[in-house]
Design a protein around this motif. Sequence first.
Motif, PDB file in Angstrom:
ATOM      1  N   ILE A   1      22.787  -4.976  -6.012  1.00 34.85           N
ATOM      2  CA  ILE A   1      22.811  -4.758  -4.561  1.00 34.85           C
ATOM      3  C   ILE A   1      22.166  -5.933  -3.834  1.00 34.85           C
ATOM      4  N   GLY A   2      21.065  -6.429  -4.395  1.00 36.57           N
ATOM      5  CA  GLY A   2      20.373  -7.571  -3.811  1.00 36.57           C
ATOM      6  C   GLY A   2      19.118  -7.147  -3.089  1.00 36.57           C
ATOM      7  N   LEU A   3      17.965  -7.624  -3.563  1.00 37.27           N
ATOM      8  CA  LEU A   3      16.703  -7.235  -2.954  1.00 37.27           C
ATOM      9  C   LEU A   3      16.563  -7.753  -1.523  1.00 37.27           C
ATOM     10  N   ALA A   4      17.167  -8.880  -1.221  1.00 40.08           N
ATOM     11  CA  ALA A   4      17.110  -9.383   0.149  1.00 40.08           C
ATOM     12  C   ALA A   4      17.856  -8.436   1.089  1.00 40.08           C
ATOM     13  N   ARG A   5      19.013  -7.950   0.654  1.00 37.49           N
ATOM     14  CA  ARG A   5      19.767  -6.985   1.463  1.00 37.49           C
ATOM     15  C   ARG A   5      18.997  -5.693   1.618  1.00 37.49           C
ATOM     16  N   ILE A   6      18.368  -5.249   0.537  1.00 37.26           N
ATOM     17  CA  ILE A   6      17.580  -4.022   0.607  1.00 37.26           C
ATOM     18  C   ILE A   6      16.432  -4.185   1.599  1.00 37.26           C
ATOM     19  N   GLY A   7      15.749  -5.323   1.541  1.00 34.57           N
ATOM     20  CA  GLY A   7      14.642  -5.560   2.455  1.00 34.57           C
ATOM     21  C   GLY A   7      15.075  -5.552   3.909  1.00 34.57           C
ATOM     22  N   ASP A   8      16.178  -6.202   4.203  1.00 33.24           N
ATOM     23  CA  ASP A   8      16.683  -6.211   5.582  1.00 33.24           C
ATOM     24  C   ASP A   8      17.059  -4.801   6.038  1.00 33.24           C
ATOM     25  N   HIS A   9      17.662  -4.051   5.131  1.00 38.62           N
ATOM     26  CA  HIS A   9      18.067  -2.679   5.446  1.00 38.62           C
ATOM     27  C   HIS A   9      16.848  -1.803   5.745  1.00 38.62           C
ATOM     28  N   LEU A  10      15.815  -1.896   4.918  1.00 40.71           N
ATOM     29  CA  LEU A  10      14.618  -1.097   5.128  1.00 40.71           C
ATOM     30  C   LEU A  10      13.907  -1.502   6.414  1.00 40.71           C
ATOM     31  N   ASP A  11      13.879  -2.785   6.693  1.00 39.25           N
ATOM     32  CA  ASP A  11      13.250  -3.268   7.914  1.00 39.25           C
ATOM     33  C   ASP A  11      13.946  -2.676   9.143  1.00 39.25           C
ATOM     34  N   ARG A  12      15.263  -2.621   9.088  1.00 35.64           N
ATOM     35  CA  ARG A  12      16.016  -2.081  10.226  1.00 35.64           C
ATOM     36  C   ARG A  12      15.761  -0.589  10.398  1.00 35.64           C
ATOM     37  N   LEU A  13      15.691   0.156   9.291  1.00 31.49           N
ATOM     38  CA  LEU A  13      15.429   1.596   9.385  1.00 31.49           C
ATOM     39  C   LEU A  13      14.041   1.862   9.958  1.00 31.49           C
ATOM     40  N   VAL A  14      13.037   1.112   9.508  1.00 28.84           N
ATOM     41  CA  VAL A  14      11.680   1.320  10.013  1.00 28.84           C
ATOM     42  C   VAL A  14      11.592   0.930  11.486  1.00 28.84           C
ATOM     43  N   THR A  15      12.278  -0.141  11.869  1.00 30.97           N
ATOM     44  CA  THR A  15      12.295  -0.535  13.284  1.00 30.97           C
ATOM     45  C   THR A  15      12.896   0.566  14.141  1.00 30.97           C
ATOM     46  N   ARG A  16      13.970   1.182  13.656  1.00 36.63           N
ATOM     47  CA  ARG A  16      14.599   2.289  14.382  1.00 36.63           C
ATOM     48  C   ARG A  16      13.635   3.472  14.490  1.00 36.63           C
ATOM     49  N   PHE A  17      12.941   3.742  13.375  1.00 36.37           N
ATOM     50  CA  PHE A  17      12.006   4.872  13.396  1.00 36.37           C
ATOM     51  C   PHE A  17      10.844   4.621  14.353  1.00 36.37           C
ATOM     52  N   THR A  18      10.214   3.459  14.265  1.00 34.42           N
ATOM     53  CA  THR A  18       9.039   3.209  15.106  1.00 34.42           C
ATOM     54  C   THR A  18       9.413   3.188  16.586  1.00 34.42           C
TER      55      THR A  18
ATOM     56  N   SER B   1       8.411  -2.976   4.204  1.00 40.20           N
ATOM     57  CA  SER B   1       8.548  -2.361   2.885  1.00 40.20           C
ATOM     58  C   SER B   1       9.402  -1.100   2.893  1.00 40.20           C
ATOM     59  N   GLY B   2       9.588  -0.501   4.051  1.00 43.08           N
ATOM     60  CA  GLY B   2      10.318   0.760   4.120  1.00 43.08           C
ATOM     61  C   GLY B   2       9.417   1.971   3.969  1.00 43.08           C
ATOM     62  N   ILE B   3       8.108   1.750   3.803  1.00 39.41           N
ATOM     63  CA  ILE B   3       7.125   2.830   3.710  1.00 39.41           C
ATOM     64  C   ILE B   3       6.339   2.851   5.014  1.00 39.41           C
TER      65      ILE B   3
ATOM     66  N   HIS C   1       0.829  -1.200   0.000  1.00 39.69           N
ATOM     67  CA  HIS C   1       0.000   0.000   0.000  1.00 39.69           C
ATOM     68  C   HIS C   1       0.864   1.250   0.000  1.00 39.69           C
ATOM     69  N   ASN C   2       0.478   2.232  -0.814  1.00 39.85           N
ATOM     70  CA  ASN C   2       1.341   3.395  -1.002  1.00 39.85           C
ATOM     71  C   ASN C   2       1.380   4.326   0.197  1.00 39.85           C
ATOM     72  N   LEU C   3       0.411   4.260   1.107  1.00 43.46           N
ATOM     73  CA  LEU C   3       0.457   5.079   2.320  1.00 43.46           C
ATOM     74  C   LEU C   3       0.950   4.278   3.514  1.00 43.46           C
ATOM     75  N   HIS C   4       0.325   3.164   3.782  1.00 43.39           N
ATOM     76  CA  HIS C   4       0.620   2.410   5.001  1.00 43.39           C
ATOM     77  C   HIS C   4       1.859   1.527   4.887  1.00 43.39           C
ATOM     78  N   GLY C   5       2.257   1.164   3.668  1.00 46.04           N
ATOM     79  CA  GLY C   5       3.398   0.275   3.499  1.00 46.04           C
ATOM     80  C   GLY C   5       3.084  -1.174   3.793  1.00 46.04           C
ATOM     81  N   THR C   6       1.819  -1.497   4.003  1.00 47.56           N
ATOM     82  CA  THR C   6       1.404  -2.854   4.331  1.00 47.56           C
ATOM     83  C   THR C   6       1.426  -3.729   3.088  1.00 47.56           C
ATOM     84  N   ARG C   7       1.954  -4.929   3.199  1.00 45.58           N
ATOM     85  CA  ARG C   7       1.993  -5.839   2.064  1.00 45.58           C
ATOM     86  C   ARG C   7       0.803  -6.807   2.122  1.00 45.58           C
ATOM     87  N   THR C   8       0.213  -7.056   0.971  1.00 42.17           N
ATOM     88  CA  THR C   8      -0.928  -7.960   0.870  1.00 42.17           C
ATOM     89  C   THR C   8      -0.457  -9.397   0.756  1.00 42.17           C
TER      90      THR C   8
END
Length: 395
Positions: free
Chosen positions: A286-303, A327-329, A172-179
């Motif tokens: 770069i690797g989508l798996a690495r990108i996903g882990d990176h985004l997950d860590r940034l969002v965890t830090r933010f929340t 998703s990083g969103i 989702h473009n606002l919530h970042g929730t994956r279906t």
Amino acid sequence: MPGLGSRRQFPALIAEPDLVYLDAASGTPTPEPVIARLTAELRGPAANPGRGGHPWGRDALRRAEEARETVASFLGASSPDEVAFTRGATAAMAFLADRWAPAALADGGDILYCPDDHLSTVRPWLRLAERMRDRGVRTVPYRRDRLGRIDPDHFAHAASERTTIVVATDVHNLHGTRTELDALPIPPGASVCLDCSQSSGRFPLRLAESRAEVAVVSGHKMFGPPGTGAAYVRRSQQHRITVDRAATRSGPARHVSPLTDAAEEGSLDGVGAAGLASAAAFLDSIGLARIGDHLDRLVTRFTAGASRIGGVAVLGPPSETAGEPHSGIVAFSLDGQAGADVAFVLERRGVYVRAGDHCLDGPREDAVRASFHLYNDDNDVDRLLQGLAVAAERD
């Protein structure tokens, strides 16, 4: 901790070294490898792919088909002939509703859709249902909650034996929730159309293995050039596509598929196709798996940081329940303040986020969206949190 993709790869970020850009869900900056590929294409032979039989024309067609192979592999399609280049996800979705769906709905049926999704995902199907109302075509809505999650029970109530097409948004473009398509009670025989505008470049898509028979992708959200995108139609669904033979490419170009014949009418944008393929290769390097882990860590830090600021409410799940990275969103609100006001405070501190209607139907005055990507780092998260703390202190 630094971002996965150094800011040095992005000229727009180099030009403003103090800027924290957190609006990747609207559009990503263009990295040097993509700029180099676009420049090389523009400096090269100026031929129209698939038109002339001369060496320039043949070479342009070869490069376009190589780009198709790269993008098809990136999307996890079974074959390059399942992918067509479009002017973006909006154009791709409109194409599917106009040229693929009518055959599926020739005997009537229901289109399940979420009115809380992006307007470019919703409106083509509303228009189609209106055009085909006399054939018994209807739109049936299903809903998301305030955190952007689809209620399986509500979805099950909306679905029926009449369900012919299910339109879903991958991220989702606002919530970042994956279906989670596999968790939804999709009726047997119904076809799934998946909007991958926000998931491409953040998750491996593997479309051939998914429940989605058709899908759309946006290039400018995955480091490709503006005005590029792709439509995916599984080979078993391509017999439903309406092809205007008078508008298909003439000349020595080989027939690729009903999808490409219909979606790539007229002159193919070979430069845009090359740019989109270069963006896919950049992400793969770069690797989508690495990108996903990176985004997950940034969002965890933010929340975690946002939970310590009074009045901040996160409008999405803090982490993905299916075990995949975030998703990083991430969307949030600040109690008693309009989203535009919060965004203005952040902008004054060099932090760019998104506020406004978020291309959704209905008021979203309180919502602010931050969308991280591979060039963001811990310092960017901390700058966002510092700006939110300042905004929270305002009367």
